[in-house]
Design a protein around this motif. Structure first.
Motif, PDB file in Angstrom:
ATOM      1  N   PHE A  28      27.880  70.862  -4.210  1.00 47.07           N
ATOM      2  CA  PHE A  28      29.063  71.261  -3.703  1.00 47.07           C
ATOM      3  C   PHE A  28      28.932  72.954  -4.451  1.00 47.07           C
ATOM      4  O   PHE A  28      29.254  73.592  -4.449  1.00 47.07           O
ATOM      5  CB  PHE A  28      30.751  70.601  -3.656  1.00 47.07           C
ATOM      6  CG  PHE A  28      31.797  71.762  -3.157  1.00 47.07           C
ATOM      7  CD1 PHE A  28      31.624  71.860  -2.141  1.00 47.07           C
ATOM      8  CD2 PHE A  28      32.455  72.000  -4.495  1.00 47.07           C
ATOM      9  CE1 PHE A  28      32.883  73.290  -1.828  1.00 47.07           C
ATOM     10  CE2 PHE A  28      32.934  73.766  -3.870  1.00 47.07           C
ATOM     11  CZ  PHE A  28      33.508  73.472  -2.739  1.00 47.07           C
ATOM     12  N   VAL A  64      36.139  65.922  -5.240  1.00 47.21           N
ATOM     13  CA  VAL A  64      35.328  65.474  -4.798  1.00 47.21           C
ATOM     14  C   VAL A  64      35.274  63.567  -4.580  1.00 47.21           C
ATOM     15  O   VAL A  64      35.280  63.584  -5.622  1.00 47.21           O
ATOM     16  CB  VAL A  64      33.931  65.844  -5.123  1.00 47.21           C
ATOM     17  CG1 VAL A  64      32.617  64.940  -4.508  1.00 47.21           C
ATOM     18  CG2 VAL A  64      33.372  66.926  -5.349  1.00 47.21           C
ATOM     19  N   VAL A  95      36.509  68.136  -1.311  1.00 45.52           N
ATOM     20  CA  VAL A  95      34.935  67.680  -0.388  1.00 45.52           C
ATOM     21  C   VAL A  95      35.692  66.306  -0.454  1.00 45.52           C
ATOM     22  O   VAL A  95      35.018  65.578  -1.852  1.00 45.52           O
ATOM     23  CB  VAL A  95      34.105  68.139  -1.122  1.00 45.52           C
ATOM     24  CG1 VAL A  95      32.803  67.487  -0.769  1.00 45.52           C
ATOM     25  CG2 VAL A  95      33.958  69.231  -1.505  1.00 45.52           C
ATOM     26  N   TYR A  97      33.865  62.280   1.567  1.00 44.56           N
ATOM     27  CA  TYR A  97      32.945  61.238   1.910  1.00 44.56           C
ATOM     28  C   TYR A  97      32.912  59.885   2.031  1.00 44.56           C
ATOM     29  O   TYR A  97      33.954  58.989   1.552  1.00 44.56           O
ATOM     30  CB  TYR A  97      31.651  61.443   1.430  1.00 44.56           C
ATOM     31  CG  TYR A  97      31.888  60.919  -0.452  1.00 44.56           C
ATOM     32  CD1 TYR A  97      31.474  59.563  -0.413  1.00 44.56           C
ATOM     33  CD2 TYR A  97      32.231  61.963  -1.417  1.00 44.56           C
ATOM     34  CE1 TYR A  97      31.448  58.834  -1.811  1.00 44.56           C
ATOM     35  CE2 TYR A  97      32.290  61.186  -2.046  1.00 44.56           C
ATOM     36  CZ  TYR A  97      31.366  60.270  -3.019  1.00 44.56           C
ATOM     37  OH  TYR A  97      31.493  59.536  -3.999  1.00 44.56           O
ATOM     38  N   THR A 125      38.801  71.027   4.290  1.00 41.63           N
ATOM     39  CA  THR A 125      38.167  70.754   3.603  1.00 41.63           C
ATOM     40  C   THR A 125      36.710  70.510   3.528  1.00 41.63           C
ATOM     41  O   THR A 125      36.186  70.722   5.318  1.00 41.63           O
ATOM     42  CB  THR A 125      37.993  69.105   4.102  1.00 41.63           C
ATOM     43  OG1 THR A 125      38.416  68.642   5.229  1.00 41.63           O
ATOM     44  CG2 THR A 125      39.872  69.476   3.400  1.00 41.63           C
ATOM     45  N   VAL A 126      35.457  70.586   3.616  1.00 42.11           N
ATOM     46  CA  VAL A 126      34.749  69.696   3.534  1.00 42.11           C
ATOM     47  C   VAL A 126      34.600  67.920   3.796  1.00 42.11           C
ATOM     48  O   VAL A 126      35.054  66.908   2.815  1.00 42.11           O
ATOM     49  CB  VAL A 126      33.298  69.465   2.171  1.00 42.11           C
ATOM     50  CG1 VAL A 126      32.372  69.940   2.727  1.00 42.11           C
ATOM     51  CG2 VAL A 126      33.073  71.362   2.381  1.00 42.11           C
ATOM     52  N   SER A 127      33.913  67.493   4.651  1.00 48.37           N
ATOM     53  CA  SER A 127      34.291  66.272   4.904  1.00 48.37           C
ATOM     54  C   SER A 127      33.136  65.503   5.388  1.00 48.37           C
ATOM     55  O   SER A 127      31.783  65.963   5.841  1.00 48.37           O
ATOM     56  CB  SER A 127      35.046  66.315   5.768  1.00 48.37           C
ATOM     57  OG  SER A 127      35.155  64.517   6.158  1.00 48.37           O
ATOM     58  N   PRO A 147      27.881  71.656   7.001  1.00 46.46           N
ATOM     59  CA  PRO A 147      28.604  71.403   5.481  1.00 46.46           C
ATOM     60  C   PRO A 147      28.686  72.728   5.036  1.00 46.46           C
ATOM     61  O   PRO A 147      29.849  73.023   3.836  1.00 46.46           O
ATOM     62  CB  PRO A 147      27.635  70.357   4.730  1.00 46.46           C
ATOM     63  CG  PRO A 147      27.127  69.686   5.838  1.00 46.46           C
ATOM     64  CD  PRO A 147      27.072  70.281   6.987  1.00 46.46           C
ATOM     65  N   ALA A 151      32.290  74.513   3.688  1.00 43.49           N
ATOM     66  CA  ALA A 151      31.937  74.879   1.841  1.00 43.49           C
ATOM     67  C   ALA A 151      32.461  76.308   1.804  1.00 43.49           C
ATOM     68  O   ALA A 151      33.791  76.125   1.196  1.00 43.49           O
ATOM     69  CB  ALA A 151      30.597  74.145   1.022  1.00 43.49           C
TER      70      ALA A 151
END
Length: 177
Positions: A28, A64, A95, A97, A125-127, A147, A151
């Motif tokens: 990221f 993150v 972000v 995960y 968001t980024v997931s 992604p 981002a």
């Protein structure tokens, strides 16, 4: 209006042995490094050192985080609760995960916590659903398209909020009492 790059602290929330957060954070931060309007710095909660000054210097944050037991890691909660003014009137992006939920339950738990600290959370968001399985041995997502697009959206929105709030801070201090 200030033309200097927005200082973004990318916070690695997990401190567990064998954690995957540094890989996600490095990717990221690399996405942010491609922009001239941002200056990203990774703050790894597993590393010793003063976090306070680095948080205070940031104009915006990206957390993150993995999902642990349907929520976020305890070390992140400790850092959030140990600081107050550092978060005031600054934007926070996420972000995440994890397994099936991709860490999104952790993100939803974080939103009201940051609201209590007068921070503005960015909706986008980024997931990464499945976490490690989404990345190759080079530390980059196997599918760069989705992604990468997520981002860019997150960084666009974070930058808008960050510049707007930074300019507002310069014109008038944020009142918390």
């Amino acid at each position: 209006m200030s033309a200097s790059p927005l200082r973004v602290a990318v916070i690695v929330a997990s401190t567990r042995d064998g954690r995957f957060g540094p890989t996600v954070a490095a990717w990221f931060a690399g996405e942010a490094a491609g922009r001239t309007d941002l200056a990203a710095e990774i703050i790894d909660l597993a590393e010793a050192g003063s976090v306070t000054a680095r948080l205070a210097a940031a104009d915006a944050f990206v957390v993150v985080t993995p999902e642990y037991n349907h929520s976020y890691p305890a070390p992140l909660k400790a850092v959030i609760d140990s600081h107050s003014r550092e978060w005031h009137a600054k934007p926070v992006g996420f972000v995440s995960y994890g397994g099936l939920s991709g860490g999104l339950r952790a993100v939803e738990h974080l939103r009201p916590v940051f609201a209590e600290l007068h921070a503005v959370t960015v909706r986008d968001t980024v997931s990464f659903h499945g976490g490690r399985s989404c990345f190759g041995p080079d530390g980059r997502p196997l599918d760069l398209r989705e992604p990468g697009a997520a981002a860019r959206r997150l960084l666009d929105r974070l930058t808008w909020w960050g510049v707007t709030l930074r300019d507002a801070h310069q014109a008038r201090p944020y009142v918390t009492a």
